[in-house]
Write an enzyme that holds these catalytic residues in place. Structure first.
Site, short mmCIF file in Angstrom:
data_model
loop_
_atom_site.label_atom_id
_atom_site.label_comp_id
_atom_site.label_asym_id
_atom_site.label_seq_id
_atom_site.Cartn_x
_atom_site.Cartn_y
_atom_site.Cartn_z
N HIS A 1 16.01 56.13 -27.00
CA HIS A 1 16.63 55.38 -25.91
C HIS A 1 15.66 54.82 -24.90
CE1 HIS A 1 20.98 56.01 -26.49
NE2 HIS A 1 20.58 57.08 -27.17
N LYS B 1 24.16 50.14 -11.66
CA LYS B 1 23.44 50.91 -12.68
C LYS B 1 22.63 51.96 -11.96
CE LYS B 1 21.54 46.96 -14.04
NZ LYS B 1 21.65 47.05 -15.49
N ARG B 2 22.04 52.91 -12.68
CA ARG B 2 21.17 53.88 -12.02
C ARG B 2 20.08 53.16 -11.24
NH1 ARG B 2 21.69 59.55 -13.01
NH2 ARG B 2 19.75 59.68 -11.83
N LYS C 1 14.48 48.84 -13.15
CA LYS C 1 15.71 48.03 -13.12
C LYS C 1 15.68 47.00 -11.99
CE LYS C 1 18.72 51.62 -15.21
NZ LYS C 1 19.51 50.97 -16.28
N THR D 1 24.16 48.65 -21.32
CA THR D 1 25.53 48.49 -21.78
C THR D 1 26.39 47.93 -20.65
OG1 THR D 1 25.89 50.82 -21.29
CG2 THR D 1 25.55 50.23 -23.60
N LYS E 1 29.76 45.17 -20.49
CA LYS E 1 31.04 45.31 -19.78
C LYS E 1 31.32 44.08 -18.94
CE LYS E 1 29.84 50.17 -19.41
NZ LYS E 1 29.19 51.14 -18.48
#
Ligand SMILES: *Cc1c(COP(=O)(O)O)cnc(C)c1O
Length: 802
Positions: free
Chosen positions: A348, A536-537, A542, A644, A648
């Site tokens: 991952h 998101k985290r 990110k 992911t 969505k």
């Protein structure tokens, strides 16, 4: 059980009276919730036994998904909908003057995970059941889920997530299926009467693992799978060398908490204990149930597949070897053949800090027999390497499982599995060309890609009933079962009436989100503004900070130049930071400070707002994703394995504003460049630039960057000029590891492009509809079908009507 509304009402009334000795009118909402939950669980349970019998009778192969995390969220609505009894139950409750929504809101999220990896596991369970595939989950029954996030004075505060206060209505405790797991002690070797070498784990500390099973029901099927959660209790064999209270206290810690950090290792021994605990219990119970059906373990590889969700459960490999050899007397080669046939591994991440490594000394002490087996796996493996590549001496070092006093879990995973997959094409390419390059030369056939997906049931059908209804009417209900059919929507994307209908639905979803934001943040946001969402985290790669820097730039420009205007935009964030991740927590504070200043500045707040929704979770995501106009997917290229969240958003008609990273690449391939906005450096450009990067060049050459970055330390956002010094230093003195400044200009241009496109409402709606129409590929049903066909080799089990 109940077959119609009347029977439901009777059964519900009876159970309330029997369980609580009250009438329905006098019952408390939580009592009503518990009774409803139990009824639904029992309803789902009807086919549980049948499924198990059918699998045994057909001698069907089963898959077990071993994962430290299952980020399930709530189950009441999902289960009612999957079972096809939502309307019946809603109307029955209505007759009793009970609002089903009120009961739905009483359920706490099962937050047994950190983020994407755990949510993927939950989506997979839903797809397995819906495709009638025999596939079960194996995890820990954590007493507390991931922490609940509160925002106090702009800072993240972590509060325990007490998800079990009402109990977990979905679970069934199975004390008869308990097994013991052994830690510590040492290994003694002796010869048995036949002269065979016997390994005995002596003086071990025994801990009892008790399973709690949750039924997993699919949509429109009767096949019912199991999510098995293990809980630690005292064994009958209690330690003689340890105070009983200390023993109890230590064992209770095993299931206390979800490990709250998905990026670094801490509390190592406890984490290692958690891993071995649920893996050993899972392997033992699989072997037990296998032997109830078959007389031998010789066929284990033909009947059982175990998928290892990242390296966290990789100790399953030496554990299965141990059971086969020590308990069932297989020789090494035969045990190895079975083990590698059973095991498959999903990677991952390629972030080096997230690749698990355990100090050898820890593994040796906590799991002495397991360590011996790892050592032997490593020895045989390195011998094979030396034979295959006799002239490459460094190869052995690079691929070794044991080196530098550490156990390298990813190497163990690759060596001990017959399949290794990445989670998006780009990510798999990086695994093959970079991280696992040496292993590919050794085992070229092991490596494959399985691009992630999401369950369109939870993420579209159930959480966005408005859009579902429109699609039902327009293209029929077939897409609910096979999401590929959603492409039929392409026939309507040019129809102005449909475009308007979509915009109307989006507006309704935005109003629902505005209400939540008002409740949780106390801020009014305008559904007519662009909802630009990053949820998101919180992690440096990110790049929530890039988003923040762009907002700072907009704010500064508006303040300097009153003639500068934009289409009103609401920037919405939601993110939890790992409790010890200091930088990430500062970014949360910064975002909240931006909101504080900007939302209260009348010169800008009609055009610009910033909100941070606390406690990002599955339930929040269900309201947030489908209300977004713009989906921020802005990681540094090469760093996000798949994502992911991006799927969505897309499935609910938001436009992706993203880098060419993870599954964004595959979204872009499907929707085309006119229907998303791609910006920034590519993976190759990142690699090239990294050789010679200097953040100061960008700071000095782009006035916008200089001003935005300077504002971090000049008191604009906090009275204390040092408040955001850490962020400033990360960018300027640690040379901006994730290349925010290098991507700033193209990111700003991408936002300008969004503004231009949003202005043409018809064209915008068309682009969003195309995103929806092209989202079929991102159903986890497609992902699971590929795993089933190409890795697990499992087929549907059909439970017929009696
Ligand atoms: C989907 C989801 C994630 C994963 O989001 P990414 O953007 O892919 O990182 C994390 N947390 C929750 C609650 C989710 O629903």
């Amino acid at each position: 059980m109940f077959n119609n509304k009347q029977e439901f009402v009777e059964e519900f009334t009876k159970r309330i009276e029997e369980n609580y000795g009250r009438s329905v009118e006098q019952s408390h909402p939580t009592e009503r919730f518990m009774v409803l939950g139990e009824m639904v669980r029992d309803f789902a349970g009807i086919h549980w036994k049948e499924t198990k019998e059918k699998i045994a009778a057909e001698e069907a192969k089963q898959m077990y998904y071993f994962s430290m995390e299952f980020l399930i969220g709530r189950l009441l609505t999902n289960n009612l909908m999957n079972l096809g009894i939502y309307e019946l139950v809603r109307d029955g409750l209505q007759d009793l003057d009970i609002d089903i929504n009120e009961l739905e809101d009483l359920e706490s999220d099962a937050g047994l995970g950190n983020g994407g990896l755990g949510r993927l596991a939950a989506c997979f369970l839903d797809s397995l059941a819906s495709l009638q595939l025999p596939g079960n989950g194996n995890c820990i029954r954590y007493q507390y889920g991931l922490f609940r996030q509160k925002i106090e004075n702009g800072y993240q505060v972590e509060v325990p997530d007490q998800w079990l206060t009402l109990g977990n209505v979905w679970e069934v405790r199975k004390p008869k299926s308990a097994v013991d797991v052994k830690f510590w002690g040492h290994v003694e070797m002796r010869k048995d009467e036949n002269g065979e070498l016997i390994f005995e784990h002596v003086d071990a500390e025994h801990i009892r693992a008790v399973p709690y099973d949750m039924p997993v029901v699919g949509h429109g099927t009767k096949e019912t799978n199991t999510l098995r959660l293990w809980s630690a209790e005292a064994s009958d064999i209690i330690p003689t060398n340890k105070d009983f209270r200390l023993y109890l206290q230590e064992l209770q810690e095993i299931c206390l908490n979800v490990y709250p950090d998905d990026s670094t290792d801490d509390g190592k021994i406890l984490r290692l204990k958690q891993q071995y605990f649920f893996v050993s219990a899972g392997v033992k119970s699989i072997i037990r149930s296998h032997l109830r059906v078959y007389p031998t373990l010789d066929n284990l590889g033909e009947k059982i597949a175990i998928q290892l969700n990242d390296t966290h459960p990789v100790l399953a490999i030496p554990e299965l070897m141990r059971v086969l050899m020590d308990e069932y007397h297989y020789d090494w080669d035969h045990a190895w053949e079975i083990t590698t046939a059973v095991m498959a591994y999903t990677n991952h991440t390629i972030l080096s800090e997230a690749l698990e490594k355990w100090p050898i000394a820890f593994v040796q002490r906590l799991l002495p027999r397991i360590y011996m087996i790892i050592e032997e796996i490593n020895r045989r493996f390195l011998k094979e390497v030396a034979e295959k590549f006799p002239y490459e001496r460094d190869m052995a070092y690079r691929v070794a499982i044991l080196k530098d006093d550490q156990v390298h879990m990813a190497s163990l995973a690759v060596v001990g599995s017959h399949s290794v997959n990445g989670v998006a094409q780009l990510h798999t390419d990086i695994l093959i060309n970079d991280l696992f390059h040496d292993f590919v030369r050794l085992y070229p056939d092991k490596f494959n890609n399985k691009t992630n997906g999401i369950t369109h049931r939870r993420w579209l059908l159930y959480s966005n009933p408005q859009l579902r209804k429109m699609l039902d009417e327009l293209i029929g209900e077939g897409f609910e079962y096979d999401l590929n059919e959603i492409e039929k929507l392409m026939d309507h994307v040019d129809d102005p009436a449909i475009q308007n209908q979509f915009l109307e639905i989006k507006h309704q979803r935005k109003e629902i989100l505005a209400k939540l934001v008002k409740e949780r943040c106390g801020v009014e946001i305008d559904p007519n503004s662009i909802y630009d969402v990053q949820a998101k985290r919180l992690h440096a790669y990110k790049r929530q900070l890039l988003n923040a820097l762009h907002i700072i730039y907009l704010y500064q420009r508006m303040k300097e130049d009153p003639s500068f205007t934009i289409t009103p935009t609401t920037f919405i964030f939601a993110a939890k930071a790992a409790p010890a991740y200091y930088f990430a927590k500062k970014v949360i504070k910064l975002i909240n400070s931006l909101g504080e200043v900007i939302n209260n500045d009348p010169a800008v707040n009609s055009m610009l707002k910033v909100v941070f929704i606390p406690n990002y979770s599955v339930s929040i995501a269900e309201v947030l994703m489908n209300a977004a106009d713009v989906s921020e997917q802005i990681s540094t290229a090469g760093k996000e394995a798949s994502g992911t969240g991006n799927m969505k958003f897309m499935m609910n008609g938001a436009m992706t504003l993203g880098t060419l990273d993870g599954a964004n690449v595959e979204i872009d391939e499907r929707v085309g460049r006119g229907n998303d906005v791609i910006f920034g450096l590519t993976v190759d450009q990142v690699t090239e630039l990294k050789k010679n990067y200097n953040a100061w060049d960008y700071y000095n050459e782009d006035e916008r960057i200089k001003k935005a970055v300077d504002s971090l330390v000049d008191g604009t956002w906090a009275e204390d000029h040092d408040e955001f010094k850490l962020i400033f230093d990360e960018l300027m003195y640690k040379n901006d590891e994730y290349l925010l400044l290098a991507d700033f200009a193209s990111y700003t241009a991408a936002h300008e492009e969004i503004q231009r496109r949003y202005a043409d409402r018809g064209q915008w709606a068309k682009a969003c509809l195309i995103n929806i129409a092209k989202s079929g590929y991102f159903s986890s049903d497609r992902t699971i079908q590929q795993y089933a066909d190409e890795i697990w080799h499992i087929s549907p089990v059909r439970i017929d009507d009696k």
